[in-house]
Write a protein that holds these residues in place. Structure first.
Motif, PDB file in Angstrom:
ATOM      1  N   LEU A  51       1.016  -1.215  -0.023  1.00  0.00           N
ATOM      2  CA  LEU A  51       0.062  -0.118  -0.009  1.00  0.00           C
ATOM      3  C   LEU A  51       0.731   1.288   0.016  1.00  0.00           C
ATOM      4  O   LEU A  51       0.522   2.402  -0.518  1.00  0.00           O
ATOM      5  N   SER A  52       2.016   1.077   0.666  1.00  0.00           N
ATOM      6  CA  SER A  52       2.741   2.445   0.695  1.00  0.00           C
ATOM      7  C   SER A  52       3.466   2.724  -0.606  1.00  0.00           C
ATOM      8  O   SER A  52       3.796   4.023  -0.887  1.00  0.00           O
ATOM      9  N   ILE A  53       3.912   1.781  -1.378  1.00  0.00           N
ATOM     10  CA  ILE A  53       4.243   2.186  -2.775  1.00  0.00           C
ATOM     11  C   ILE A  53       3.153   2.426  -3.980  1.00  0.00           C
ATOM     12  O   ILE A  53       3.422   2.450  -4.993  1.00  0.00           O
ATOM     13  N   LEU A  54       1.994   2.482  -3.504  1.00  0.00           N
ATOM     14  CA  LEU A  54       0.943   2.923  -4.493  1.00  0.00           C
ATOM     15  C   LEU A  54       0.044   4.151  -3.859  1.00  0.00           C
ATOM     16  O   LEU A  54      -0.879   3.914  -3.864  1.00  0.00           O
ATOM     17  N   PRO A  55       1.059   5.190  -3.714  1.00  0.00           N
ATOM     18  CA  PRO A  55       0.391   6.253  -3.265  1.00  0.00           C
ATOM     19  C   PRO A  55      -0.721   7.156  -4.314  1.00  0.00           C
ATOM     20  O   PRO A  55      -0.154   6.956  -5.504  1.00  0.00           O
ATOM     21  N   ILE A  56      -1.436   7.792  -3.637  1.00  0.00           N
ATOM     22  CA  ILE A  56      -2.087   8.670  -4.638  1.00  0.00           C
ATOM     23  C   ILE A  56      -1.788  10.124  -4.285  1.00  0.00           C
ATOM     24  O   ILE A  56      -1.909  10.705  -3.351  1.00  0.00           O
ATOM     25  N   VAL A  57      -1.332  10.984  -5.354  1.00  0.00           N
ATOM     26  CA  VAL A  57      -0.742  12.335  -4.931  1.00  0.00           C
ATOM     27  C   VAL A  57      -1.746  13.206  -5.687  1.00  0.00           C
ATOM     28  O   VAL A  57      -2.308  13.288  -6.499  1.00  0.00           O
ATOM     29  N   VAL A  58      -2.436  13.894  -4.432  1.00  0.00           N
ATOM     30  CA  VAL A  58      -3.773  14.954  -4.595  1.00  0.00           C
ATOM     31  C   VAL A  58      -2.997  16.363  -4.082  1.00  0.00           C
ATOM     32  O   VAL A  58      -2.476  16.384  -3.045  1.00  0.00           O
ATOM     33  N   ASN A  59      -2.854  17.369  -5.119  1.00  0.00           N
ATOM     34  CA  ASN A  59      -2.395  18.519  -4.714  1.00  0.00           C
ATOM     35  C   ASN A  59      -1.077  18.615  -4.305  1.00  0.00           C
ATOM     36  O   ASN A  59      -0.474  19.279  -3.372  1.00  0.00           O
ATOM     37  N   GLY A  60      -0.266  17.569  -4.974  1.00  0.00           N
ATOM     38  CA  GLY A  60       1.212  17.468  -4.625  1.00  0.00           C
ATOM     39  C   GLY A  60       1.473  16.752  -3.381  1.00  0.00           C
ATOM     40  O   GLY A  60       2.590  16.490  -2.885  1.00  0.00           O
ATOM     41  N   THR A  61       0.467  16.204  -2.543  1.00  0.00           N
ATOM     42  CA  THR A  61       0.606  15.579  -1.319  1.00  0.00           C
ATOM     43  C   THR A  61       0.033  14.221  -1.259  1.00  0.00           C
ATOM     44  O   THR A  61      -0.953  13.902  -2.135  1.00  0.00           O
ATOM     45  N   PRO A  62       1.171  13.040  -1.037  1.00  0.00           N
ATOM     46  CA  PRO A  62       0.649  11.795  -1.280  1.00  0.00           C
ATOM     47  C   PRO A  62      -0.321  11.087  -0.224  1.00  0.00           C
ATOM     48  O   PRO A  62       0.132  11.453   0.968  1.00  0.00           O
ATOM     49  N   ILE A  63      -1.269  10.508  -0.563  1.00  0.00           N
ATOM     50  CA  ILE A  63      -2.269   9.927   0.347  1.00  0.00           C
ATOM     51  C   ILE A  63      -2.084   8.528   0.151  1.00  0.00           C
ATOM     52  O   ILE A  63      -1.803   7.698  -0.906  1.00  0.00           O
ATOM     53  N   LEU A 221      -5.114   0.708  -6.745  1.00  0.00           N
ATOM     54  CA  LEU A 221      -4.657   0.745  -7.867  1.00  0.00           C
ATOM     55  C   LEU A 221      -5.727   1.327  -8.915  1.00  0.00           C
ATOM     56  O   LEU A 221      -5.321   2.062  -9.774  1.00  0.00           O
ATOM     57  N   ILE A 222      -6.939   1.005  -8.639  1.00  0.00           N
ATOM     58  CA  ILE A 222      -8.037   1.793  -9.539  1.00  0.00           C
ATOM     59  C   ILE A 222      -7.945   3.420  -9.254  1.00  0.00           C
ATOM     60  O   ILE A 222      -8.216   4.025 -10.206  1.00  0.00           O
ATOM     61  N   LEU A 225      -5.017   4.987 -10.809  1.00  0.00           N
ATOM     62  CA  LEU A 225      -5.498   4.892 -12.489  1.00  0.00           C
ATOM     63  C   LEU A 225      -6.483   5.964 -12.697  1.00  0.00           C
ATOM     64  O   LEU A 225      -6.279   6.977 -13.622  1.00  0.00           O
ATOM     65  N   TYR A 226      -7.490   6.310 -11.732  1.00  0.00           N
ATOM     66  CA  TYR A 226      -8.303   7.477 -12.166  1.00  0.00           C
ATOM     67  C   TYR A 226      -7.747   8.766 -12.090  1.00  0.00           C
ATOM     68  O   TYR A 226      -8.143   9.642 -12.606  1.00  0.00           O
ATOM     69  N   TYR A 227      -7.030   9.114 -11.019  1.00  0.00           N
ATOM     70  CA  TYR A 227      -6.267  10.121 -10.603  1.00  0.00           C
ATOM     71  C   TYR A 227      -5.101  10.533 -11.749  1.00  0.00           C
ATOM     72  O   TYR A 227      -5.070  11.518 -12.183  1.00  0.00           O
ATOM     73  N   SER A 228      -4.569   9.446 -12.257  1.00  0.00           N
ATOM     74  CA  SER A 228      -3.629   9.689 -13.146  1.00  0.00           C
ATOM     75  C   SER A 228      -4.473  10.106 -14.522  1.00  0.00           C
ATOM     76  O   SER A 228      -3.953  11.151 -15.435  1.00  0.00           O
TER      77      SER A 228
END
Length: 572
Positions: A51-63, A221-222, A225-228
């Protein structure tokens, strides 16, 4: 983000002093044991690392999606285990993004932040008389410490992050920002998942990691992909908007400046360069931007097959480099020592490379493939917009230049007068503006005697003499026929009179060499004279038409009617 050497030294010193002592103190106060839970801990560790290597970056902040799993570790195994797992997750993330030596300071920052957040949450939990192990989740007395633990971690994490941004990175911003909202949404998502995973682990054992972990990884992962895709769509929208803006700009310099400004914002680059192809084998840097500031540095030309841009010129293909090690052997001399990532794209028009774009960042792996594709699209827009702007400038130049003499024409003169009088209104300290109008005496006789082509030769030679005489102090224009205008900014009446008299004497005393078209074409010398009038604003005129009309009146009433070959000043 630039961090000073002093700040890096303080960070590492603080980590060395605080982290080992804090970790040992917490371990000595805990009853943590691995015995009998080896497989459970390994399973949780694998899940938290995934889970740690699959962050979602929102406004420059990794979630990160690790908080729900961290909650389970904390509730069942205690604070020491949660700290170890959080630190390992943080380390896995930093290894995944492959930070370089220059960014190694990010390890102590994140390590101390994770440690601080864990300590804040743990202390709050213990103050609310929370315990570990197999807890009765149906009891409200159990839920109150858990809620306090999560809430304190949420506020502690945001406060520490806010402090780091201000003190280490020197970034200003409000405490209550969009980042806080995203963290709140993230916490509302993780908290129930963590409780669910804990309850299932208590009830059915290790298999709960699969039941909750697999959907959680899939969801990560989903969402990635969505945020990407959202990020790519955002880039494409900005690309389209910039394309329209470039198409609407009809000045080459404005096109280039607009392109630099917008692409710099989109890509968050540290440096950008536009290299123009000046010969088949050579490129030259025509624009250099550092952050948001245009630089005036000059660089040696880049030759074909030399350096990154020289190779792109030769191949006509884009390249992207993630680290300095990948490109430094090419020897791109104009790039600073701090640069790591480079993105280089050719600008192609009519199957020929006409320019090369270079974007550079001090960060490793700063550019993605979709950004390369975006810049390739923008490069095509830039090529079209620049070509259109050059065509427009050329057409405008031709429309403002007299084809015979090479001087500015009446149209350009009108625009220039409008600008000069607009300056009168925009400044409190008004400087004089003088206008000289001259008309060749008996020019029709010259045309009738020697031919119109011979008359044209006189006009061309007079234009050259006036241009050489006036130089940079004013503007010479052909007003029409045999009339010429000289506009003199910051020139008073006395000085203008002297200049006009010098022009009159130059015309009268120096003969013009022409070909006698009507007499067989032989070279002859012809003497002519000119009548000259002038007016000065703001004393003699309040607007562009006034100064022209008054100079014309001075020429006809004062010079022509006074016997010609004279200089006359406008008199009210």
């Amino acid at each position: 983000m630039n961090v000073s050497k002093k700040s890096k030294y303080i960070l590492w010193s603080t980590w060395i002093l605080m982290f080992p002592i804090s970790l040992w103190t917490i371990y000595s106060q805990s009853d943590f044991t691995i015995a009998g839970y080896e497989l459970d801990l390994i399973s949780f560790l694998l899940l938290i690392i995934f889970l740690s290597i699959l962050p979602i970056v929102v406004n420059g902040t990794p979630i990160l999606f690790i908080e729900g799993v961290s909650l389970v570790i904390f509730l069942y195994f205690g604070l020491f285990a949660e700290i170890i797992f959080s630190q390992l997750a943080m380390l896995a993330l930093l290894m995944k993004i492959r930070i370089g030596w220059k960014d190694l300071y990010r390890f102590p920052i994140n390590s101390l932040m994770f440690l601080g957040v864990s300590l804040i949450g743990g202390i709050t939990y213990y103050l609310l008389v929370g315990t570990h192990g197999d807890l009765d989740m149906s009891s409200g007395h159990v839920l109150i410490p858990i809620i306090g633990y999560e809430l304190s971690k949420f506020l502690g994490n945001h406060s520490i992050l806010y402090y780091i941004k201000r003190s280490v990175y020197r970034l200003k911003g409000p405490y209550f920002s969009k980042d806080l909202i995203w963290e709140a949404y993230s916490k509302l998502f993780h908290f129930p998942i963590g409780l669910l995973l804990y309850i299932l682990y208590i009830e059915i054992g290790l298999v709960a990691v699969l039941y909750v972990g697999i959907p959680l990884i899939s969801l990560s992962l989903i969402l990635r992909l969505y945020y990407s895709s959202e990020r790519i769509n955002g880039y494409l929208q900005k690309t389209s908007e910039l394309g329209h803006e470039l198409a609407g700009s009809l000045d080459v310099s404005s096109v280039i400046d607009l392109f630099n400004e917008k692409t710099g914002e989109m890509l968050s680059v540290d440096y950008s360069y536009i290299l123009d192809r000046i010969t088949e084998e050579k490129l030259e840097v025509i624009r250099h931007v550092k952050k948001d500031s245009i630089q005036t540095s000059t660089f040696d030309p880049i030759y074909k097959n030399h350096g990154i841009s020289g190779n792109v010129l030769a191949s006509g293909k884009s390249v992207i480099y993630k680290t300095r090690r990948e490109w430094e052997h090419l020897g791109e001399t104009y790039l600073p020592e701090s640069v790591e990532s480079v993105l280089c794209v050719p600008v192609i028009r009519h199957n020929r490379v006409v320019a090369v774009l270079v974007f550079a960042s001090n960060r490793r792996r700063a550019f993605e493939k979709y950004q390369l594709t975006t810049v390739e699209i923008l490069a095509s827009y830039l090529g079209v917009a620049t070509e259109n702007a050059r065509h427009h400038e050329e057409a405008k130049r031709k429309s403002e230049i007299c084809a015979l003499t090479g001087l500015y024409n009446y149209r350009y003169l009108e625009e220039l007068l409008d600008k000069e009088f607009a300056n009168f209104q925009s400044t409190s300290e008004i400087q004089p503006l003088s206008l000289i109008l001259l008309d060749i005496d008996h020019f029709k006789t010259v045309n009738d005697t020697y031919g119109h082509q011979s008359g044209n030769e006189i006009l061309i030679q007079l234009a050259m003499r006036l241009t050489n005489m006036i130089g940079e102090i004013g503007t010479v224009a052909r007003y029409g026929g045999e009339e010429f205008v000289i506009l003199l900014p910051d020139t008073d009446k006395l000085t203008t009179h002297k200049i006009a008299e010098t022009i009159r004497q130059m015309i009268a005393n120096r003969p013009f060499t022409i070909h006698d078209d009507l007499g067989g074409g032989q070279k002859i010398k012809v003497r002519i004279t000119a009548s000259i009038g002038f007016a000065t604003a703001p004393e003699d005129a309040e607007g562009p038409l006034d100064i022209l009309r008054h100079a014309d009146r001075a020429m006809y009433t004062g010079a022509k009617q006074g016997g010609r070959n004279k200089v006359a000043m406008y008199v009210k």
